[in-house]
Design a protein around this motif. Sequence first.
Motif, mmCIF file in Angstrom:
data_model
loop_
_atom_site.group_PDB
_atom_site.id
_atom_site.type_symbol
_atom_site.label_atom_id
_atom_site.label_comp_id
_atom_site.label_asym_id
_atom_site.label_seq_id
_atom_site.Cartn_x
_atom_site.Cartn_y
_atom_site.Cartn_z
ATOM 1 N N THR A 291 -29.355 44.862 -12.730
ATOM 2 C CA THR A 291 -28.637 44.792 -11.456
ATOM 3 C C THR A 291 -29.465 44.062 -10.412
ATOM 4 N N GLU A 292 -30.763 44.424 -10.314
ATOM 5 C CA GLU A 292 -31.651 43.799 -9.332
ATOM 6 C C GLU A 292 -31.874 42.329 -9.650
ATOM 7 N N ALA A 293 -32.015 42.014 -10.939
ATOM 8 C CA ALA A 293 -32.227 40.621 -11.351
ATOM 9 C C ALA A 293 -31.019 39.766 -11.012
ATOM 10 N N TYR A 294 -29.829 40.275 -11.330
ATOM 11 C CA TYR A 294 -28.598 39.534 -11.015
ATOM 12 C C TYR A 294 -28.443 39.354 -9.508
ATOM 13 N N ARG A 295 -28.821 40.396 -8.756
ATOM 14 C CA ARG A 295 -28.702 40.346 -7.303
ATOM 15 C C ARG A 295 -29.542 39.188 -6.735
#
Length: 343
Positions: free
Chosen positions: A222-226
């Motif tokens: 989630t953080e990487a995609y964000r």
Amino acid sequence: MKKEEGKTGVGSVLKKSVWKLVFLVIVIIVIWLTLKDSWEEIWSELNHTSWKIIAGVFSLSILYNCFDGIAVAKLVRNYAPGFAWQDGILCSFYYSFFRVVTFGSGTAAAGMYYVNKKGIPVSASLGIFTLNYTVQRAAICLYFIFGFLSNYGEMNHQYGGYQKEMILGSVLAVVTVAVLIIFCTYRPLHKKTLALARRAAQKDTQREKIDEWEEKAVLVRTEAYRVLKNRKLLLNVIMLNFLKLSMWYFIPAVVFQMLNSPKLSMLMSVAAMMTALSGVIPAPGGVGAVEFVFVLLFTPLVGRTKAASGMLIYRFSTYILPFLFGAVVVLKTQVLSKRKEEK
């Protein structure tokens, strides 16, 4: 009962105080061990160097950590907007200390620990620092390629014999970046890895741990995609990495008093090549890769004597100086942590 509780409380405080003292002693020992083998020759070189050059080199070293810290803060603020800019800079110095103490292996862990103390969960910080390292590796590779192409004639003339190492260094950088991005974002890899771990698990506690890893993997993705979807943020972080690398790449020009030389671009390109190839060109036993490659690459431009003396100042400003500042930040962090516990 109250007396026993009082004794337990006093004992707990004493144990914490002892551990704080032990930590302080360990920090002092580590600093001494780090400096003991090279301090004499570095100090001798600093004594024979103009204070203007030393001031310039030290300023560039500090600016490197400032830009690095701002890049970290930008990534963290994408998750937690209230994260302070100065905390990002202090975090950079903090893990600079542990980069030396752990020989590079604990750098990311130290950064994660620091931001965790500021309220950032480990699952989020894992993605943040993995992406930060990924962008840094990409910036090093791009800086080297741009520098080489912009000075192609002289670079090819002086260093044409290292073409294989240049290609290998670039390929390794690209592969590293790709692997890190896959590690952060590729869901099938996470699922297969966790499925294999579940098959191997034999105890309930192990299965519970795997469930925790699965939750963390989701948060990391989630953080990487964000971050990856925020092109403006990525561009800002890449530019900050270019700026921080430029601070280190300016150091040889300052040391060799060639800031106004037409060879300035060439010197910076060689410094970029040194960073890209320090893990590729084999160094003789007992000699650090960066130090060996520095002397090897700068000798054709300034001579071996100047290259060797410049290497000592470069080593101090990019390795030992951030380590010393980091030691101050580590000690300050421990003192503040102790005060919070006492309150």
